[in-house]
Motif scaffolding. Structure first.
Motif, PDB file in Angstrom:
ATOM      1  N   ALA A 108       0.829  -1.206   0.000  1.00 10.06           N
ATOM      2  CA  ALA A 108       0.000   0.000   0.000  1.00 10.06           C
ATOM      3  C   ALA A 108       0.860   1.251   0.000  1.00 10.06           C
ATOM      4  O   ALA A 108       0.570   2.222  -0.690  1.00 10.06           O
ATOM      5  N   GLY A 156      -2.143   5.675  -2.089  1.00 11.28           N
ATOM      6  CA  GLY A 156      -1.472   5.452  -0.808  1.00 11.28           C
ATOM      7  C   GLY A 156      -1.559   6.617   0.151  1.00 11.28           C
ATOM      8  O   GLY A 156      -0.980   6.571   1.242  1.00 11.28           O
ATOM      9  N   THR A 215      -3.589   5.795   3.653  1.00  9.35           N
ATOM     10  CA  THR A 215      -2.842   4.843   4.471  1.00  9.35           C
ATOM     11  C   THR A 215      -1.622   5.508   5.088  1.00  9.35           C
ATOM     12  O   THR A 215      -1.292   5.284   6.260  1.00  9.35           O
ATOM     13  N   GLY A 239       1.915   3.980  -4.163  1.00  9.67           N
ATOM     14  CA  GLY A 239       2.585   3.787  -2.888  1.00  9.67           C
ATOM     15  C   GLY A 239       3.948   4.396  -2.753  1.00  9.67           C
ATOM     16  O   GLY A 239       4.520   4.397  -1.659  1.00  9.67           O
ATOM     17  N   GLU A 256      -3.179  -0.339  -3.136  1.00  9.78           N
ATOM     18  CA  GLU A 256      -3.603  -0.591  -1.774  1.00  9.78           C
ATOM     19  C   GLU A 256      -5.112  -0.856  -1.730  1.00  9.78           C
ATOM     20  O   GLU A 256      -5.863  -0.411  -2.576  1.00  9.78           O
TER      21      GLU A 256
END
Length: 318
Positions: A23, A46, A49, A209, A315
């Motif tokens: 992710a 990303g 997250t 990510g 992700e």
């Protein structure tokens, strides 16, 4: 090199994996005290997250984050950070004011603090209405108000203008600017690149990510170049490429050419085109928008030619 005393947030090799899916992949970034930092990326890139790891809500697989000089997630640090991530969550049958009062009570804050933040987000007049009757924009405003309770040093806002009408977006933009003006630091995740361009000092661009670039908005956009329209197109392209180099010419969305030459080179470019037999329709100074730069950086072709931005699986949470 950033002075650690000037940093409010730093991540080093921040990584999150869900099984075999990556992710967030080795993100290292810095947010400086008193700035508005724009965190940019497509849905699923990303961003959220990464923000959740910064707040200590998600445990990293590798790497770490330091917030206000301490590891992310420590209670004494969290009390100095306000955040709105993935939309607000409130009791639907309580009023907006009572929702904020419950949060303030939990944090041992006075009721005057509730009135202060309601005023900041222009919800004082609707504060007694039940949350379930709020529009999407009003819910977003209340979420921002909750993030501002306690006058935090760092404010993290994930898509704060979501659901707002143009007037509400302008108000939110002014609020973000005023927070930084008063000495707070704002980390802003947004897909509205025009707004980011107007209010952010620096930006980080994340894709699949990985952090592709972190720079001042002005540096990312580059200097003033030349916008060119001439026919035949092949002749114009050949002349522009000869003067600007193989990587110095790009086709703009409307079909014009963007030529990486200083505006002072426009007369030389025009003479070269006329000498080559081209009809010149437009030669004008041009400055790339943040949106243009962003899409250049995150298109598949751009990623393929940029070795440091090798893609990782998407992700599960944006």
């Amino acid at each position: 090199m950033d002075n650690d005393d000037a940093l409010v947030l730093r991540t080093e090799g921040l990584t999150k994996r869900y099984g075999d899916r990556v992710a967030v992949d080795g993100v290292s970034m810095t947010v400086r005290r008193g700035e508005v930092y724009g965190f940019l990326g497509h849905n699923g890139a990303g961003k959220t997250t990464t923000l959740r790891m910064m707040l200590g809500l998600v445990r990293p697989t590798a790497g770490g984050a330091t917030v206000l000089g301490h590891p992310a997630g420590r209670p004494d640090t969290t009390a100095r950070v306000g955040a709105l991530v993935e939309g607000p969550g409130f009791y639907p049958y309580l009023s907006g004011r009572d929702n904020l009062r419950s949060l303030a009570h939990y944090r041992h804050l006075p009721r005057t603090e509730v009135e202060r933040v309601l005023s900041l987000v222009d919800l004082t007049a609707r504060g007694d209405d039940a949350y379930k009757g709020y529009s999407l924009g009003m819910k977003q405003r209340l979420g921002v108000a909750a993030a501002l309770l306690g006058d935090p040093e760092l404010v993290i806002l994930d898509e704060p203008t979501n659901g707002l009408d143009p007037a509400g977006m302008a108000d939110m933009r002014e609020l973000v600017v005023s927070l930084a003006r008063d000495g707070r630091t704002v980390l802003l995740s947004s897909h509205l690149l025009t707004e980011v361009q107007e209010i952010c000092d620096r930006v980080g661009v994340i894709d699949h990510g990985r952090l592709l670039r972190e720079a001042a908005v002005t540096d990312l956009r580059g200097g003033i170049t030349v916008r060119l329209r001439a026919t035949p197109h092949d002749t114009a392209l050949a002349v522009a490429t000869r003067l600007a180099g193989p990587g110095g010419v790009r086709t703009l969305p409307d079909g014009a050419l963007g030529v990486d030459l200083p505006a002072s080179a426009a007369p030389d470019l025009t003479r070269a085109l006329v000498t080559a037999g081209a009809d010149v329709h437009e030669v004008a100074p041009s400055e790339r928008t943040l949106e243009e730069v962003f899409f250049e950086m995150t298109t598949p072709g751009a990623r393929a030619t940029r070795p440091e931005s090798t893609t990782s699986p998407k992700e599960p949470v944006s």
